[in-house]
Design a protein around this motif. Structure first.
Motif, PDB file in Angstrom:
ATOM      1  N   GLN B  88      36.157   0.261  26.853  1.00 42.20           N
ATOM      2  CA  GLN B  88      35.115   1.299  26.748  1.00 42.20           C
ATOM      3  C   GLN B  88      35.148   1.981  25.387  1.00 42.20           C
ATOM      4  N   ASP B 166      32.026   4.111  25.950  1.00 38.45           N
ATOM      5  CA  ASP B 166      31.140   3.973  27.105  1.00 38.45           C
ATOM      6  C   ASP B 166      31.695   4.813  28.243  1.00 38.45           C
ATOM      7  N   VAL B 167      30.805   5.569  28.832  1.00 37.19           N
ATOM      8  CA  VAL B 167      31.213   6.360  29.993  1.00 37.19           C
ATOM      9  C   VAL B 167      30.326   5.961  31.156  1.00 37.19           C
ATOM     10  N   THR B 168      30.940   5.692  32.280  1.00 38.05           N
ATOM     11  CA  THR B 168      30.187   5.319  33.468  1.00 38.05           C
ATOM     12  C   THR B 168      30.190   6.487  34.450  1.00 38.05           C
ATOM     13  N   HIS B 169      28.984   6.857  34.852  1.00 41.72           N
ATOM     14  CA  HIS B 169      28.872   7.914  35.865  1.00 41.72           C
ATOM     15  C   HIS B 169      28.530   7.258  37.185  1.00 41.72           C
ATOM     16  N   LYS B 170      29.276   7.575  38.193  1.00 39.13           N
ATOM     17  CA  LYS B 170      29.015   7.015  39.519  1.00 39.13           C
ATOM     18  C   LYS B 170      28.803   8.146  40.520  1.00 39.13           C
ATOM     19  N   GLU B 186      24.660   4.678  39.667  1.00 40.74           N
ATOM     20  CA  GLU B 186      25.622   4.405  38.599  1.00 40.74           C
ATOM     21  C   GLU B 186      24.863   4.277  37.285  1.00 40.74           C
ATOM     22  N   ASN B 187      25.314   4.955  36.285  1.00 41.60           N
ATOM     23  CA  ASN B 187      24.687   4.771  34.976  1.00 41.60           C
ATOM     24  C   ASN B 187      25.735   4.886  33.875  1.00 41.60           C
ATOM     25  N   HIS B 188      25.406   4.249  32.793  1.00 33.43           N
ATOM     26  CA  HIS B 188      26.337   4.214  31.661  1.00 33.43           C
ATOM     27  C   HIS B 188      25.722   4.984  30.492  1.00 33.43           C
ATOM     28  N   GLU B 189      26.578   5.577  29.722  1.00 32.55           N
ATOM     29  CA  GLU B 189      26.093   6.175  28.483  1.00 32.55           C
ATOM     30  C   GLU B 189      27.185   6.072  27.430  1.00 32.55           C
ATOM     31  N   VAL B 190      26.729   6.040  26.198  1.00 32.48           N
ATOM     32  CA  VAL B 190      27.681   5.999  25.082  1.00 32.48           C
ATOM     33  C   VAL B 190      27.878   7.422  24.602  1.00 32.48           C
TER      34      VAL B 190
END
Lengths: 130, 223
Positions: B88, B166-170, B186-190
């Protein structure tokens, strides 16, 4: 010594002999089995002693050959000693055995003295997960 | 008297002698050893914390040089390994810091060189060059008192700042009856560090200079 007198003494001897030999007379196998059952009554004490020894060294194991005398008339186990030449376990386990068997009493006692040899085998269980 | 002795002898002989016997089999005794004490794992020397890779050890350099000493190879390999294990992490800044010993120009240069040296080591050990940048802060960012040797030693250091990851939010729902978790969103963001674009040297471009680096290349003892 006249014939009559001799007969009297012989009769007295037989009576004395009968009195001295009163009580249970086991066959050697029965003597062994009864003694073995008696020893088993100290299994828990031995396991406790073994467990304590394992705290200092978790690998302690081996055999202990113990000899002792079963006193006639009283059935008391006396003179327990470890035959170190026929034992593989460290002395601390021999001490466990001597303490465990000393003072046991066979009931009913046997009219004959017993001279016993038994072998204990110490094996550690797998260590529990911490 | 003689008669009684004779009677006793008859009695004993009539009763028989001792019986010798041996146990038919060995008597088993089992014991349970105390629970094995799990060897305490030493705390990790290198770990990812928020926006940093923290090293609980020091990268050792030759005195007043940017050459990494051999005894730090293990630590350097551990750093490379942590970077590999944390995909990540998209961009990492290696920051060299010096103590106040010596001239500011020299310390600036030394801190840049050391950061660059670390960057070079990591790229040679499998870390993508595009993920790394280096920068030297000279003696501008002390963490301890430069008046003492102990403090100066603390100030001589290399730090690793994660610039992008990269950070994944669940969003998870837990079934009240079964306890089973279910990801419902679930979404990802940098995530980028606020100073991600601060002056730095890109790996593979050794000629690049930090904007804060002095023009001089004079070398004096220090750092």
């Amino acid at each position: 010594m006249t014939m009559t007198r001799m007969s009297t003494w012989l009769a007295a001897g037989v009576v004395a002999s009968a009195a001295a030999c009163a009580g249970t007379a086991r066959a050697p196998e029965a003597y062994r089995d009864d003694t073995s059952k008696l020893l088993e009554t100290r299994t828990a004490q031995l396991q406790q002693c073994y467990g304590d020894a394992l705290k200092t060294d978790a690998r302690l194991s081996g055999t202990v050959t113990v000899q002792f005398v079963v006193e006639p008339k009283t059935g008391a186990i006396t003179q327990p000693s470890v035959d170190h030449g026929k034992s593989t376990a460290p002395p601390v386990l021999g001490d466990c055995v001597v303490k465990a068997v000393d003072g046991l009493t066979l009931a009913p006692p046997d009219r004959h003295e017993g001279r016993a040899t038994f072998v204990y085998e110490f094996t550690p269980n797998p260590a529990p997960a911490s | 008297m003689r008669a009684w002795l004779w009677i006793s002898t008859v009695a004993v002989l009539g009763c028989g002698g001792p019986v010798a016997f041996q146990g038919q089999s060995t008597l088993p005794v089992t014991g349970t050893p105390p629970p094995a004490v799990a060897e305490a794992k030493p705390p990790p020397r290198v770990e990812v914390r928020d926006n940093k890779i923290e090293i609980h050890d020091k990268i050792q350099f030759d005195y007043d040089q940017a050459t990494i000493r051999p005894e730090s190879s293990g630590l350097m390999n551990e750093i490379a390994s942590v970077i590999h294990k944390n995909p990540q992490i998209k961009k990492l800044r290696i920051e060299g810091n010096a103590s106040a010993e010596g001239s500011p120009q020299h310390n600036q240069k030394l801190s840049e060189d050391r950061a660059r040296s670390v960057m070079k080591y990591l790229t040679e050990h499998g870390v993508a060059a595009g993920e790394l940048v280096s920068i030297g802060h000279g003696a501008d960012r002390p963490i301890a008192d430069n008046a003492s040797e102990a403090g100066r030693e603390q100030n001589r250091r290399v730090e690793f700042v994660i610039l992008e990851q990269d950070v994944t939010h669940k969003k998870v729902e837990v079934d009240a009856q079964t306890g089973v978790e279910k990801v419902v969103d679930e979404n990802h963001e940098v995530v980028r560090a606020a100073d991600a674009d601060a002056g730095e040297q890109q790996a593979g471009k050794p000629g690049a200079k930090s904007p804060t680096a002095p023009a001089t290349t004079a070398r004096k003892k220090g750092g």
